[in-house]
Design a protein around this motif. Structure first.
Motif, short mmCIF file in Angstrom:
data_model
loop_
_atom_site.label_atom_id
_atom_site.label_comp_id
_atom_site.label_asym_id
_atom_site.label_seq_id
_atom_site.Cartn_x
_atom_site.Cartn_y
_atom_site.Cartn_z
N ARG A 135 0.82 -1.22 0.00
CA ARG A 135 0.00 0.00 0.00
C ARG A 135 0.85 1.27 0.00
O ARG A 135 0.44 2.31 0.48
CB ARG A 135 -0.97 0.02 1.18
N VAL A 136 2.02 1.16 -0.60
CA VAL A 136 2.92 2.32 -0.72
C VAL A 136 3.40 2.47 -2.15
O VAL A 136 3.79 1.48 -2.79
CB VAL A 136 4.12 2.18 0.23
N LEU A 137 3.38 3.69 -2.64
CA LEU A 137 4.04 4.06 -3.88
C LEU A 137 5.16 5.02 -3.52
O LEU A 137 4.93 6.00 -2.81
CB LEU A 137 3.06 4.70 -4.87
N VAL A 138 6.36 4.73 -3.99
CA VAL A 138 7.53 5.56 -3.72
C VAL A 138 7.87 6.37 -4.96
O VAL A 138 7.93 5.83 -6.08
CB VAL A 138 8.73 4.69 -3.32
N ALA A 166 7.73 7.70 -11.96
CA ALA A 166 8.97 8.13 -12.59
C ALA A 166 9.50 9.43 -12.03
O ALA A 166 8.74 10.33 -11.68
CB ALA A 166 8.75 8.27 -14.10
N GLY A 167 10.82 9.53 -11.99
CA GLY A 167 11.49 10.78 -11.64
C GLY A 167 11.63 11.68 -12.86
O GLY A 167 11.26 11.32 -13.99
N THR A 168 12.21 12.85 -12.64
CA THR A 168 12.29 13.87 -13.69
C THR A 168 13.06 13.40 -14.91
O THR A 168 12.64 13.63 -16.05
CB THR A 168 12.95 15.14 -13.12
N ALA A 169 14.18 12.73 -14.70
CA ALA A 169 15.00 12.29 -15.84
C ALA A 169 14.26 11.25 -16.67
O ALA A 169 14.31 11.28 -17.91
CB ALA A 169 16.33 11.73 -15.35
N THR A 170 13.56 10.36 -16.01
CA THR A 170 12.79 9.34 -16.74
C THR A 170 11.67 9.98 -17.54
O THR A 170 11.41 9.61 -18.69
CB THR A 170 12.22 8.31 -15.76
N GLY A 192 9.75 -0.81 -15.41
CA GLY A 192 9.77 -0.74 -13.95
C GLY A 192 8.95 0.38 -13.35
O GLY A 192 8.99 0.61 -12.15
N ILE A 193 8.21 1.11 -14.18
CA ILE A 193 7.41 2.26 -13.73
C ILE A 193 5.93 1.87 -13.68
O ILE A 193 5.41 1.24 -14.61
CB ILE A 193 7.60 3.46 -14.69
N ASP A 194 5.27 2.24 -12.60
CA ASP A 194 3.85 1.96 -12.45
C ASP A 194 2.97 3.16 -12.76
O ASP A 194 1.80 3.00 -13.15
CB ASP A 194 3.55 1.50 -11.01
N HIS A 219 1.43 0.67 -22.25
CA HIS A 219 2.42 -0.09 -21.50
C HIS A 219 1.97 -0.33 -20.05
O HIS A 219 2.80 -0.68 -19.19
CB HIS A 219 3.77 0.62 -21.55
N GLY A 220 0.68 -0.14 -19.78
CA GLY A 220 0.14 -0.47 -18.46
C GLY A 220 0.52 0.50 -17.36
O GLY A 220 0.54 0.13 -16.17
N VAL A 221 0.83 1.74 -17.72
CA VAL A 221 1.26 2.75 -16.75
C VAL A 221 0.16 3.81 -16.62
O VAL A 221 -0.37 4.29 -17.62
CB VAL A 221 2.58 3.40 -17.20
N GLU A 222 -0.16 4.16 -15.38
CA GLU A 222 -1.18 5.18 -15.15
C GLU A 222 -0.56 6.58 -15.19
O GLU A 222 0.65 6.74 -14.99
CB GLU A 222 -1.86 4.97 -13.80
N VAL A 223 -1.43 7.57 -15.41
CA VAL A 223 -1.00 8.98 -15.40
C VAL A 223 -1.83 9.72 -14.36
O VAL A 223 -3.06 9.73 -14.42
CB VAL A 223 -1.19 9.63 -16.79
#
Length: 258
Positions: A135-138, A166-170, A192-194, A219-223
């Motif tokens: 239950r944590v997103l980092v 994702a971080g800024t560079a990603t 590796g990004i959710d 690619h299964g990633v939320e925004v």
């Protein structure tokens, strides 16, 4: 497979930005990221609380956005220079200090979105969230800090890794890949990004676009878009296809979007 952080909660997701501080609560002295703010978000029905992590002088992870106390208490000292007991005293009439440990223990039904603000906090954050990784997103503006926290969670014995955004560079690499229409580069950036947690715009640069949303969803990633407080903007972004709204007014967002 979808990370448990996302499971069982309908979209669009409402993420309570630094908890919930209504105008009445603010008039009463309640500060963002306080125990009272987290409790108010939970009471309003927000399934997610977005918060920030710093490390005190005696090594305690606390939920606090700024690196110093100037804006919240008028004290110019940095969080890293103050012991937790003194910080508790300073926050006593501002809704109460909340440590990361207290947040995870006191609100077992809340899913936390944790932004690692300080390099020194990365390993302690990862270690602390290891038993609660479902239950944590980092996240962090720094991909290095984000990865360090994730690695620390694994080292501490987490059954699964926390979710991550994702971080800024990603994000910069992803935007370049989307502009180039290269699905290979998009896939590489999102590995590796959710979730992508981004502002709608950064100056003149439009970040949230139909092409970005399509690429992420492919690619299964939320925004998730921050920080959105106007109901009309909430509705517009959801109609555009975003999966979550990060807002200072989770109470309003829950009413508008549900």
């Amino acid at each position: 497979m979808t990370h448990p952080w996302f499971q069982g909660v309908a979209t669009p997701r409402v993420l309570a930005h630094r908890g919930l501080v209504t105008p009445d609560a603010a008039a009463g002295g309640v500060a963002e990221n306080s125990f009272a703010a987290v409790a108010a978000a939970h009471s309003a029905g927000a399934p997610y609380v977005e918060s920030d992590c710093h490390l005190t002088a005696d090594g305690v992870v606390v939920l606090f956005h700024d690196e110093d106390l100037s804006r919240v208490t008028g004290d110019p000292r940095r969080i890293a220079e103050i012991r937790v007991a003194e910080l508790e005293a300073l926050m006593a009439d501002r809704g109460g200090l909340i440590t990361l440990e207290q947040a995870l223990d006191s609100f077992p039904l809340v899913r936390f979105n944790l932004d690692v603000k300080a390099e020194a906090a990365a390993v302690p954050v990862g270690t602390a969230v290891a038993p609660f990784a479902d239950r944590v997103l980092v996240t962090s503006f720094s991909d290095d800090r984000r990865r360090t926290a994730l690695d620390a969670a694994a080292t501490a014995g987490a059954d699964i890794r926390p979710a991550t955004s994702a971080g800024t560079a990603t994000i910069a690499r992803l935007l370049a890949a989307v502009a180039a229409r290269s699905d290979r580069l998009i896939a590489r950036a999102l590995r590796g990004i959710d979730a992508l947690q981004v502002p709608e715009r950064r100056g003149r640069l439009r970040i949230v676009s139909p092409r970005l949303l399509a690429a992420a969803h492919r690619h299964g990633v939320e925004v998730h878009v921050w920080t959105v407080n106007d109901p009309d903007d909430m509705r517009r972004l959801v109609q555009l296809g975003v999966d979550g709204i990060v807002t200072d007014r989770a109470d309003i967002a829950l009413d508008v979007l549900r």
